[in-house]
Design a protein around this motif. Sequence first.
Motif, PDB file in Angstrom:
ATOM      1  N   GLY A  71       0.837  -1.196   0.000  1.00  0.00           N
ATOM      2  CA  GLY A  71       0.000   0.000   0.000  1.00  0.00           C
ATOM      3  C   GLY A  71       0.869   1.241   0.000  1.00  0.00           C
ATOM      4  O   GLY A  71       2.019   1.214   0.461  1.00  0.00           O
ATOM      5  N   ARG A  72       0.324   2.331  -0.535  1.00  0.00           N
ATOM      6  CA  ARG A  72       1.073   3.592  -0.613  1.00  0.00           C
ATOM      7  C   ARG A  72       0.160   4.714  -0.143  1.00  0.00           C
ATOM      8  O   ARG A  72      -1.013   4.780  -0.511  1.00  0.00           O
ATOM      9  CB  ARG A  72       1.546   3.854  -2.036  1.00  0.00           C
ATOM     10  N   ARG A  73       0.712   5.619   0.636  1.00  0.00           N
ATOM     11  CA  ARG A  73      -0.046   6.763   1.147  1.00  0.00           C
ATOM     12  C   ARG A  73       0.785   8.027   0.974  1.00  0.00           C
ATOM     13  O   ARG A  73       1.964   8.058   1.338  1.00  0.00           O
ATOM     14  CB  ARG A  73      -0.399   6.555   2.614  1.00  0.00           C
ATOM     15  N   SER A  75       1.373  12.130   1.666  1.00  0.00           N
ATOM     16  CA  SER A  75       1.089  13.153   2.660  1.00  0.00           C
ATOM     17  C   SER A  75       1.893  14.426   2.321  1.00  0.00           C
ATOM     18  O   SER A  75       3.089  14.504   2.609  1.00  0.00           O
ATOM     19  CB  SER A  75       1.455  12.653   4.064  1.00  0.00           C
ATOM     20  N   HIS A  77      -1.515  14.762  -0.670  1.00  0.00           N
ATOM     21  CA  HIS A  77      -1.731  14.379  -2.059  1.00  0.00           C
ATOM     22  C   HIS A  77      -1.478  15.558  -2.993  1.00  0.00           C
ATOM     23  O   HIS A  77      -1.102  15.361  -4.147  1.00  0.00           O
ATOM     24  CB  HIS A  77      -3.160  13.876  -2.268  1.00  0.00           C
ATOM     25  N   HIS A  88       4.512   7.139   2.081  1.00  0.00           N
ATOM     26  CA  HIS A  88       4.589   6.029   3.029  1.00  0.00           C
ATOM     27  C   HIS A  88       4.267   4.734   2.286  1.00  0.00           C
ATOM     28  O   HIS A  88       3.234   4.638   1.602  1.00  0.00           O
ATOM     29  CB  HIS A  88       3.601   6.225   4.182  1.00  0.00           C
ATOM     30  N   ARG A  90       3.804   0.478   2.693  1.00  0.00           N
ATOM     31  CA  ARG A  90       3.563  -0.613   3.631  1.00  0.00           C
ATOM     32  C   ARG A  90       3.560  -1.930   2.866  1.00  0.00           C
ATOM     33  O   ARG A  90       2.905  -2.055   1.825  1.00  0.00           O
ATOM     34  CB  ARG A  90       2.232  -0.418   4.354  1.00  0.00           C
ATOM     35  N   GLU A 130       6.800  -0.962   7.407  1.00  0.00           N
ATOM     36  CA  GLU A 130       6.492   0.350   6.847  1.00  0.00           C
ATOM     37  C   GLU A 130       7.776   1.140   6.649  1.00  0.00           C
ATOM     38  O   GLU A 130       8.635   1.168   7.538  1.00  0.00           O
ATOM     39  CB  GLU A 130       5.540   1.124   7.764  1.00  0.00           C
ATOM     40  N   ASP A 169       0.091   5.734  -7.828  1.00  0.00           N
ATOM     41  CA  ASP A 169      -0.602   6.935  -7.352  1.00  0.00           C
ATOM     42  C   ASP A 169      -0.088   8.140  -8.112  1.00  0.00           C
ATOM     43  O   ASP A 169       0.921   8.062  -8.839  1.00  0.00           O
ATOM     44  CB  ASP A 169      -0.382   7.130  -5.850  1.00  0.00           C
TER      45      ASP A 169
END
Length: 438
Positions: A71-73, A75, A77, A88, A90, A130, A169
């Motif tokens: 997963g990618r987040r 911060s 966007h 980030h 995971r 992570e 993303d």
Amino acid sequence: MGPSDEPSGLRAGLRGLTTRGRSFLAAGLTAVVCSYLLGQDALLRVGVLLAALPLAAALLLANTRYRVASGRRLSPHRAVAGQEARVHLRVDNVSRVPTGLLLLEDKVPYVLGPRPRFVLDRVEPRGHREVAYRVRSDLRGRYPLGPLQLRLSDPFGMCELNRSFAASDVLTVVPQVLPLPHVRLTGEWAGQGESRTRSLATAGDDDVILREYRAGDDLRRVHWKSTARYGELMVRREEQPRRARATVLLDTREIGHRGSGPASSFEWAVACAASVAAHLLERGYQTRLLTDTGRAVPGTDDGHTAADTSGVILDALAVLELSDGAGLSRAEEPLRAGGEGLLVAVLGELDEEQTARLARLRGRTGGAVVFLLDTGTWTGLRMLAPGTGGEEFRDRARRLREAGWTVLTVAAGDSLPDLWQAADRPESSAPYREEAGA
């Protein structure tokens, strides 16, 4: 999400042999051949051991059934040009066996920096790891991040296999928005404070809109005449003032700008438009962005909140490019259709015809402010000092000012907040006034 399917088996493992693994295999085969030629059984055992080690590692790794999710987040966007964003990652081991050595590499455009690489020694069953990295761009735009590539390796470093995830993303880098001072703009009528239209304040008794009294209503709003008529408390409805409208006109013509990269006049104009639009939205204006191509952002839908509109405008400015237009005529029709309201124009180099069109357009707007860029200062052709613009540039500014525009002349290096401070003083917003009248 899991890695994409790759060919498995010994053949796939052999393709993934590292330099060390290939060296061991070559040494082992050489030792076997030499043992046959020399009749040395001990050398044969050594050769078999050397060749078997990379082959076993390749076979074991190629047939390992790791089930790994990622997963990618981001911060944030939506990042601002020149500022960092944090990504980030995971990795989850959803299988029942621990993983071996994992090497992670995320694909990012070169303008955001080098490709980040991470080494994960071991992930226990149902466990996760992570990691995070930073990206930064001085250029606005939309940049894809990913897909994440996963490299599996055996403990001896004999074999490596690559797997790739499919998901990616997008990081949007928007122009920098500068805080602007609050000034009273010429022609505003429904924005904030004293300039807001008070429709009910001037209405007569017959025009008052009433409703039944509700708990918590201010008793000062009770309409006693109607209360006596209906036999129950009636109050005046809360005032619903009309929202002021504003249009930010941005000149994107390639022939109207000078310089290149982040230091060009076009990038200054984009940042100016972003800052002015955000400032007007904050003051309660119903704001849209309009370019010389005739495209308006947002469109005719008025259902956006101020925050939504700001995001839509910034996203549009993030990917805005220079146009091949020769004039501003395509923007005139949307301006006429928009009706009266405040117009803030950010313009590059103008010719005689464009100046005349803008002068005639002034009468159709409630208020008009123009940032007129002295584009010659972005190429070093003129000194970066007030009063050094060319004669033609000073003449264009004078004609717009005589037509009723509040003209803010801009040279490279000028401060946008300082220029905006003069927007409420039309008579003092002309640094070339003395030269033009000499």
